[in-house]
Design an enzyme around this catalytic site. Structure first.
Site, short mmCIF file in Angstrom:
data_model
loop_
_atom_site.label_atom_id
_atom_site.label_comp_id
_atom_site.label_asym_id
_atom_site.label_seq_id
_atom_site.Cartn_x
_atom_site.Cartn_y
_atom_site.Cartn_z
N GLY A 74 0.79 -1.32 -0.04
CA GLY A 74 -0.05 -0.17 0.02
C GLY A 74 0.81 1.37 -0.10
N CYS A 75 2.23 1.08 0.00
CA CYS A 75 3.03 2.49 0.10
C CYS A 75 3.15 2.55 -1.55
CB CYS A 75 4.31 2.02 0.87
SG CYS A 75 5.40 3.58 1.13
#
Length: 102
Positions: A51-52
């Site tokens: 998710g980064c």
């Protein structure tokens, strides 16, 4: 060894010295440059933070009941932010991390 709260307070105090955000960004970037290199065997899919937007690898290990973190990123600001988290959280017992209000 200082507590998580003490480490946080020291870091906050350091950043309060700077009024300009560009100066703060400069400090963050410099901190990232001092991050210890992450061993190649820890640059694996299982250590990537999901998710980064940047690639961030995080590896945790334990020794004598304390948790130690190593990390790396392909983005300089992210690498600096990670270095601060490691500075605060590495070398403490897992229970202290769980009780932390971070």
């Amino acid at each position: 060894m200082s507590t998580i709260s003490e480490r946080e307070a020291e870091l906050i105090e350091e950043f309060e010295f700077y009024d300009d955000w560009m100066d703060k960004y400069g400090v963050i970037i410099e901190r990232g440059k001092t991050l210890a290199p992450l061993a190649d065997e820890h640059r694996v899919e299982g250590n990537l933070i999901k998710g980064c937007q940047s690639k961030v690898w995080l590896h945790a290990s334990s020794e004598d009941g304390k948790v130690y973190f190593n990390a790396d990123s392909d983005a300089i600001i992210t690498k600096g932010l990670i270095s601060m988290l490691i500075e605060i959280l590495s070398g403490v017992e897992p229970e202290e991390i769980l009780k932390s209000e971070m």
